[in-house]
Design a protein around this motif. Structure first.
Motif, mmCIF file in Angstrom:
data_model
loop_
_atom_site.group_PDB
_atom_site.id
_atom_site.type_symbol
_atom_site.label_atom_id
_atom_site.label_comp_id
_atom_site.label_asym_id
_atom_site.label_seq_id
_atom_site.Cartn_x
_atom_site.Cartn_y
_atom_site.Cartn_z
ATOM 1 N N ALA A 197 -1.836 3.893 7.082
ATOM 2 C CA ALA A 197 -3.079 3.670 7.837
ATOM 3 C C ALA A 197 -3.825 2.446 7.306
ATOM 4 O O ALA A 197 -4.385 1.670 8.078
ATOM 5 C CB ALA A 197 -3.963 4.910 7.753
ATOM 6 N N ARG A 198 -3.798 2.267 5.981
ATOM 7 C CA ARG A 198 -4.479 1.096 5.395
ATOM 8 C C ARG A 198 -3.801 -0.193 5.836
ATOM 9 O O ARG A 198 -4.466 -1.197 6.093
ATOM 10 C CB ARG A 198 -4.485 1.188 3.872
ATOM 11 C CG ARG A 198 -5.553 2.148 3.374
ATOM 12 C CD ARG A 198 -5.540 2.216 1.869
ATOM 13 N NE ARG A 198 -6.602 3.092 1.382
ATOM 14 C CZ ARG A 198 -6.571 3.680 0.188
ATOM 15 N NH1 ARG A 198 -5.534 3.499 -0.625
ATOM 16 N NH2 ARG A 198 -7.570 4.443 -0.192
ATOM 17 N N GLN A 199 -2.475 -0.150 5.919
ATOM 18 C CA GLN A 199 -1.749 -1.347 6.387
ATOM 19 C C GLN A 199 -2.096 -1.683 7.840
ATOM 20 O O GLN A 199 -2.301 -2.838 8.190
ATOM 21 C CB GLN A 199 -0.238 -1.130 6.287
ATOM 22 C CG GLN A 199 0.311 -1.340 4.889
ATOM 23 C CD GLN A 199 1.714 -0.743 4.752
ATOM 24 O OE1 GLN A 199 2.354 -0.408 5.747
ATOM 25 N NE2 GLN A 199 2.163 -0.615 3.516
ATOM 26 N N ILE A 200 -2.156 -0.623 8.671
ATOM 27 C CA ILE A 200 -2.436 -0.839 10.106
ATOM 28 C C ILE A 200 -3.911 -1.223 10.297
ATOM 29 O O ILE A 200 -4.242 -2.085 11.106
ATOM 30 C CB ILE A 200 -2.116 0.435 10.932
ATOM 31 C CG1 ILE A 200 -0.628 0.791 10.818
ATOM 32 C CG2 ILE A 200 -2.500 0.264 12.394
ATOM 33 C CD1 ILE A 200 -0.275 2.150 11.410
ATOM 34 N N GLY A 201 -4.773 -0.558 9.552
ATOM 35 C CA GLY A 201 -6.220 -0.762 9.688
ATOM 36 C C GLY A 201 -6.838 0.297 10.588
ATOM 37 O O GLY A 201 -6.325 0.565 11.681
ATOM 38 N N PHE A 202 -7.962 0.874 10.159
ATOM 39 C CA PHE A 202 -8.631 1.933 10.941
ATOM 40 C C PHE A 202 -9.376 1.317 12.117
ATOM 41 O O PHE A 202 -9.743 0.134 12.021
ATOM 42 C CB PHE A 202 -9.593 2.698 10.024
ATOM 43 C CG PHE A 202 -8.879 3.662 9.127
ATOM 44 C CD1 PHE A 202 -8.587 4.946 9.562
ATOM 45 C CD2 PHE A 202 -8.461 3.264 7.856
ATOM 46 C CE1 PHE A 202 -7.906 5.834 8.730
ATOM 47 C CE2 PHE A 202 -7.781 4.143 7.028
ATOM 48 C CZ PHE A 202 -7.508 5.420 7.458
ATOM 49 N N PRO A 203 -9.603 2.047 13.216
ATOM 50 C CA PRO A 203 -9.157 3.411 13.498
ATOM 51 C C PRO A 203 -7.661 3.466 13.840
ATOM 52 O O PRO A 203 -7.118 2.511 14.385
ATOM 53 C CB PRO A 203 -9.989 3.795 14.727
ATOM 54 C CG PRO A 203 -10.317 2.504 15.395
ATOM 55 C CD PRO A 203 -10.396 1.476 14.310
ATOM 56 N N VAL A 204 -7.049 4.627 13.517
ATOM 57 C CA VAL A 204 -5.634 4.810 13.856
ATOM 58 C C VAL A 204 -5.470 6.056 14.730
ATOM 59 O O VAL A 204 -6.349 6.919 14.771
ATOM 60 C CB VAL A 204 -4.756 4.957 12.583
ATOM 61 C CG1 VAL A 204 -4.730 3.673 11.780
ATOM 62 C CG2 VAL A 204 -5.193 6.146 11.739
ATOM 63 N N LEU A 205 -4.334 6.099 15.418
ATOM 64 C CA LEU A 205 -4.032 7.243 16.285
ATOM 65 C C LEU A 205 -2.746 7.885 15.772
ATOM 66 O O LEU A 205 -1.753 7.184 15.549
ATOM 67 C CB LEU A 205 -3.853 6.746 17.724
ATOM 68 C CG LEU A 205 -3.643 7.785 18.814
ATOM 69 C CD1 LEU A 205 -4.876 8.675 18.965
ATOM 70 C CD2 LEU A 205 -3.356 7.111 20.162
ATOM 71 N N ILE A 206 -2.784 9.205 15.572
ATOM 72 C CA ILE A 206 -1.582 9.939 15.169
ATOM 73 C C ILE A 206 -0.980 10.511 16.447
ATOM 74 O O ILE A 206 -1.691 11.141 17.239
ATOM 75 C CB ILE A 206 -1.913 11.121 14.209
ATOM 76 C CG1 ILE A 206 -3.009 10.743 13.206
ATOM 77 C CG2 ILE A 206 -0.666 11.665 13.540
ATOM 78 C CD1 ILE A 206 -2.665 9.658 12.259
ATOM 79 N N LYS A 207 0.302 10.273 16.688
ATOM 80 C CA LYS A 207 0.936 10.718 17.934
ATOM 81 C C LYS A 207 2.231 11.478 17.652
ATOM 82 O O LYS A 207 2.938 11.157 16.702
ATOM 83 C CB LYS A 207 1.268 9.500 18.819
ATOM 84 C CG LYS A 207 0.048 8.709 19.231
ATOM 85 C CD LYS A 207 0.412 7.400 19.925
ATOM 86 C CE LYS A 207 0.758 7.599 21.388
ATOM 87 N NZ LYS A 207 0.878 6.288 22.081
ATOM 88 N N ALA A 208 2.524 12.450 18.506
ATOM 89 C CA ALA A 208 3.740 13.245 18.342
ATOM 90 C C ALA A 208 4.948 12.446 18.826
ATOM 91 O O ALA A 208 4.921 11.860 19.907
ATOM 92 C CB ALA A 208 3.616 14.537 19.145
#
Ligand code: ADP
Length: 450
Positions: A149-160
Motif C-alpha cells: 500500500a505504501r508503494q502504491i500510495g493511499f487511498p487504496v482499494l482491496i479487491k477480490a
C-alpha cells in the motif's frame, strides 16, 4: 465450419428473448429452458421447444449443468447461448459442452478462465498492451499489505481475485484503515466466491466507467465497436448507460478502441467481449474483461447497426465476422435505462403481478423485455424487467426522445425504477454529461434527505 441448426438458450427473462429473436432472424430453431417458476415466461412461449430443467432456485435449474446438457441431448440442440449471468462465464460449462460435441456460443474455456481470475486478467492485459490501474503484482496477504500500500500510495482499494458484482471490495484511505479493509475484503470474498484471495489497486477518486465492446473471430481477426459510458451506478450496479461516452472525443475513442482490438487479435479471442476501464484525467485504466454479452449491449447495436448476437453465432460456427473495422460506422447517440421491479427510492424489490403494460414506441425506440400484462414476476431472480433503449442523431435529440418515451411507458401493479429515470433525464448534470461513478449515489443521498 460447424453449422448451427438448433440453439438452446440457457437463460431467462429479457436476454433469453433477445437471443431467441436473433435465432429466428437467422432461421435457427430455438429451445427454451425454464424453472417451474418460469413456465409462463415469454421466452418459453415464443421458443420452438421448451424443457423444464428444475425448481425455482437458480442452482437447481439455470445453473444446473447436468440438466442443461440433458435438455440439449433430448432436443438435439447443437449449440448453447448462455446470455449473461448464470453460466455465461463458467469455463467448466464450456468444457463440458465441448466434451459433448455441443457448441458453446462464447469464447474458449481457456479465455474464460484467463479473464475470470482478476490477477491473471490484469497480467494478461499488461502483456497485451492495455493500460491498467497501478496496483499489486499479485495476491496481497495481511503480512505484506502495508508495504504494498505504501508503494502504491493511499487511498487504496482491496479487491477480490474472484470478484464480481462489487463484492469483496474495500477502500482504505489511510494506513490505520488498512488492516481492517484487508480482513473484511478477504472474509467477504470467501463468503461470496469460496476464495479469499485479494489484490490491491490505487483507488481512483472521481473516475468514469468506460468500457469497449470487442468481437473476435477466433482466428486473429478482431474489431472494436466503440465504447459505452456506464458511470451512473448504484452499489457498483449500472443503472443508465450511454454510447458514445460524453467524455471522449473521436480520437480518444478510436485510440482506445484500437488498443483493445489489437489485444484481441493477439489473443485470437473468439466471440463478443467487453474490456472495462476506469477513466480519469484523460487516462484509461483496465479493471476487468467480461467474456460474454453485456446487459447494455443494445446501445452499441443502436449506434453501429450491428446485431451482436448474430455476430456471436457467426463466429461460434467459424463463419467469421460480418464486418471489417473500416466498415463499422458510428451514428448518433444511444441511452439505455435499466427498468427494475424495485421501489425507485429505496430499491427494495417489488415482485408481483403486472396489471397494465404499455411499451413506448416510435422512431429510435427499443424495448427489450420479457414481461406482459398479467405476468407475475417471480421473487427468485434479479429484478430487471426490461431495458429501454433510445437512439437519436445527437445526444440532445436522444435526451429529448427519452423524456417523451418515459412519459409514455406504463407498468402498473408493481413498483418500478421508471420515476428515477424521469428525474435523471431532467437533471442538469446529466444533460451536460457531467458525472462520474459516484454521482448517482451522491444524488440519491441528497434527494432523499430533502
Ligand atoms: P466487479 O467485478 O466486482 O464488478 P470491477 O473491477 O468491475 O468489480 O469494479 C466495479 C466497480 O467498482 C467499477 O465500475 C468502479 O465503480 C469501482 N472500482 C473498481 N476499481 C476501482 C478503483 N481502482 N478505484 C476506484 N473505483 C474502482
Amino acid at each position: 465450419m460447424t453449422a448451427i441448426s438448433k440453439i438452446l438458450i440457457a437463460n431467462r427473462g429479457e436476454i433469453a428473448l433477445r437471443v431467441l429473436r436473433a435465432c429466428k432472424e437467422l432461421g435457427i430453431a430455438t429451445v427454451a429452458v425454464h424453472s417451474t417458476a418460469d413456465a409462463n415466461a415469454m421466452h418459453v412461449r415464443l421458443a420452438d421447444e421448451s424443457v423444464c430443467i428444475g425448481p425455482p432456485p437458480s442452482r437447481d435449474s439455470y445453473l444446473n449443468i447436468h440438466q442443461i446438457v440433458a435438455a440439449c441431448e433430448i432436443t438435439g440442440a447443437d449449440a448453447v447461448h448462455p446470455g449473461y449471468g448464470f453460466l455465461s462465464e463458467n469455463a467448466k460449462f464450456a468444457d463440458i459442452l465441448d466434451a459433448h460435441g455441443i457448441t458453446f456460443i462464447g469464447p474458449t474455456a481457456e479465455h474464460i478462465r484467463l479473464m475470470g481470475d482478476k490477477i491473471t486478467a490484469k497480467k494478461t492485459a499488461v502483456e497485451l498492451g492495455i493500460p491498467v490501474v497501478p496496483g499489486s503484482d499479485g495476491e496481497v496477504l495481511p503480512e505484506n499489505a502495508l508495504e504494498i500500500a505504501r508503494q502504491i500510495g493511499f487511498p487504496v482499494l482491496i479487491k477480490a481475485t474472484a470478484g464480481g458484482g462489487g463484492r469483496g471490495m474495500k477502500v482504505a484511505k489511510t494506513e490505520e484503515e488498512l488492516e481492517e479493509a484487508v480482513s473484511t475484503a478477504r472474509s467477504e470474498a470467501l463468503a461470496a466466491f469460496g476464495n479469499d484471495a485479494v489484490y490491491m489497486e490505487k483507488y481512483l477518486g472521481k473516475p468514469r466507467h468506460i468500457e469497449v465492446q470487442v468481437v473476435g473471430d477466433g482466428f486473429g481477426n478482431a474489431i472494436h465497436l466503440g465504447e459505452r459510458d456506464c458511470s451512473l451506478q448504484r452499489r457498483h450496479q449500472k443503472v443508465w448507460e450511454e454510447a458514445n461516452s460524453p467524455a471522449l472525443n473521436v480520437e480518444q475513442r478510436m485510440n482506445i478502441g484500437q488498443i483493445c482490438a489489437d489485444a484481441m487479435k493477439k489473443m485470437k479471442y473468439r466471440g463478443a467481449g467487453t474490456i472495462e476501464f476506469l477513466y480519469e484525467n484523460g487516462e484509461f485504466f483496465f479493471i476487468e474483461m467480461n467474456t460474454r454479452l453485456q446487459v447494455e449491449h443494445p446501445i452499441t447495436e443502436a449506434i453501429t447497426g450491428i446485431d451482436l448476437v448474430h455476430e456471436q453465432i457467426r463466429v461460434a460456427s467459424g463463419a467469421g465476422l460480418s464486418v471489417t473495422q473500416d466498415q463499422v460506422v458510428f451514428s448518433g447517440h444511444a441511452i439505455e435505462c435499466r427498468i427494475n421491479a424495485e421501489d425507485p427510492r429505496t430499491f427494495v424489490p417489488s415482485p408481483g403481478t403486472i396489471t397494465h403494460f404499455h411499451a413506448p414506441g416510435g422512431l429510435g425506440v427499443r424495448v427489450d423485455s420479457g414481461v406482459y400484462a398479467g405476468y407475475k414476476i417471480p421473487p427468485y431472480y434479479d429484478s430487471l424487467i426490461g431495458k429501454l433503449i433510445v437512439h437519436g442523431r445527437t445526444r440532445v435529440e436522444c435526451m429529448m426522445r427519452l423524456r417523451r418515451v418515459l412519459d409514455e411507458f406504463v407498468v402498473d401493479g408493481i413498483k418500478t425504477t421508471l420515476p428515477l429515470f424521469q428525474d435523471l433525464v431532467s437533471n442538469q448534470d446529466i444533460a451536460n454529461g457531467d458525472y462520474d461513478i459516484h454521482w448517482l449515489e451522491n444524488y440519491l443521498a441528497e434527494t432523499s434527505a430533502t
